[in-house]
Scaffold this motif. Structure first.
Motif, PDB file in Angstrom:
ATOM      1  N   PRO A   1       0.819  -1.218   0.000  1.00  0.00           N
ATOM      2  CA  PRO A   1       0.000   0.000   0.000  1.00  0.00           C
ATOM      3  C   PRO A   1       0.849   1.263   0.000  1.00  0.00           C
TER       4      PRO A   1
ATOM      5  N   ASP B   1      -8.003   3.530   3.158  1.00  0.00           N
ATOM      6  CA  ASP B   1      -7.471   2.211   2.824  1.00  0.00           C
ATOM      7  C   ASP B   1      -7.740   1.855   1.361  1.00  0.00           C
TER       8      ASP B   1
ATOM      9  N   HIS C   1      -4.615   1.271  -1.743  1.00  0.00           N
ATOM     10  CA  HIS C   1      -4.408   0.045  -2.513  1.00  0.00           C
ATOM     11  C   HIS C   1      -4.640   0.237  -4.011  1.00  0.00           C
TER      12      HIS C   1
END
Length: 395
Positions: A72, A162, A166
């Motif tokens: 990430p 999040d 990604h």
């Protein structure tokens, strides 16, 4: 011994006087062996230069390897920045031409990124591919700012952070990004350009929150993906609310978790049972249709086969018993053979008649009497009877 030594000296002289591969001798001052070594060395140098050029080309094409390809993307507050070096913005021409490896073009893109979908990913991909050497920084607004200026979100801020982390095109994520970009924020993150679609974004009492960015020449436009957005996805869910509520009830969610009343819960369960019955009836109808179709196909095949067999049978029957069939020819041939066997052949009238010799008289055994000879009258009677028999048989 003297002869051998003189022969060796002459051989050495011939070797020295012999011309080299390029026609040069030692008298010209160009030794052949040294020239060969020099040629080999130049080839090696060429290979080294070529390898250096290839490395330089590779570094210029992709001199920055994004961290988000294998893990990430990091948050901006987790990265240490060296503020000792002065930061000078690059122009649009310099960025389009390509910057050095150690100086990528820092592009900033911000948004809510609620229910992260392909439209968000395409916008970030366009921002990443604006220049040959781009470092993409993505700012995500917090729940508080979003609820105040835009409305309630489906995903909370941590889930949205999040999701953006990604995405493969993102190199750095800024949490709690500002709603309006200030010069202090741009200088803090050393931003060269801001990427967003060119449609004016009216919010926070302004007709276009990117107006001052466009006036400063720091705006890089991207294309908006039509047909998909967070609002479109929410509209689909609201429109088909009953379908999704029943779907989640089947998957084990309680009515309290779905904020569904007791009456609506019973209604959804009843609708589910009715739908199951409808589905069973529909399946039975489809199966019955398939069965009828198969029976029709088989009956058609049987009728076609029966017609073919009947035609073959009728044809073979006519060939055997028809007016010109094989049986009639067989009867004719048999009748002709019988007639030929019964009726004697008539002698032609022109041929002279021959008198037959009288047949010997038949005698009974153990008797001395002889049979009387047939008279001419009885002979004529026998001939007439034979003639009559032959005519009747012909008839």
């Amino acid at each position: 011994m003297d002869a051998q030594s003189s022969a060796k000296i002459n051989a050495r002289k011939r070797r020295k006087e012999a011309p080299g591969p390029n026609g040069a001798t030692e008298e010209d001052g160009i030794p052949s062996k040294v020239q060969r070594c020099a040629v080999k060395k130049s080839i090696r140098e060429r290979w080294r230069d070529r390898e250096k050029e290839e490395k330089r080309d590779r570094s210029s094409i992709c001199c920055f390897t994004p961290q988000g390809l294998r893990q990430p993307a990091p948050f901006s507050d987790e990265i240490e920045v060296d503020f000792s070096k002065p930061y000078v913005r690059v122009t649009m021409e310099e960025a389009s031409r390509g910057t050095p490896c150690e100086r990528p073009v820092r592009v900033y893109a911000d948004g809510i990124f609620d229910l992260f979908h392909s439209g968000h990913a395409r916008a970030l991909m366009q921002a990443k591919n604006l220049f040959p050497n781009t470092y993409l920084i993505v700012g995500v607004c917090s729940d508080e700012l979003t609820h105040n200026f835009k409305g309630f979100t489906v995903m909370n801020e941590n889930e949205r952070y999040d999701a953006v982390q990604h995405c493969r095109y993102v190199d750095e994520v800024v949490r709690n990004a500002p709603w309006t970009l200030t010069p202090e924020f741009l200088a803090e993150h050393r931003i060269d350009f801001v990427a967003h679609d060119d449609i004016p974004y009216s919010s926070a009492g302004s007709d276009d929150v990117y107006k001052h960015i466009k006036e400063a020449g720091m705006f890089a436009p991207t294309q908006r993906t039509e047909g998909i957005s967070t609002s479109d996805i929410i509209t689909r869910i609201v429109r088909d609310y009953d379908v999704y509520a029943r779907r989640n009830l089947q998957r084990g969610y309680t009515a309290k978790e779905l904020n569904v009343s007791f009456i609506n819960e019973k209604k959804y369960h009843l609708q589910e049972r009715v739908d199951k019955v409808k589905k069973k009836v529909k399946d039975v109808e489809e199966k019955s249709k398939e069965f009828v179709q198969k029976v029709e196909e088989k009956s058609i095949d049987l009728i076609q086969k029966w017609e073919e067999k009947s035609r073959e049978f009728i044809g073979s029957f006519l060939e055997m018993f028809g007016p010109e069939g094989a049986l009639k020819h067989m009867l004719k041939e048999g009748k002709g053979r019988m007639l030929q066997a019964i009726s004697p052949k008539q002698s032609p009238s022109s041929s002279p008649t021959r008198e037959r010799s009288p047949s010997p008289s038949f005698r009974w055994p153990f008797s001395g009497k002889t049979s009387p000879t047939s008279s001419p009258a009885t002979l004529s009677r026998h001939k007439a009877a034979a003639y009559d028999i032959s005519e009747d048989e012909e008839d």
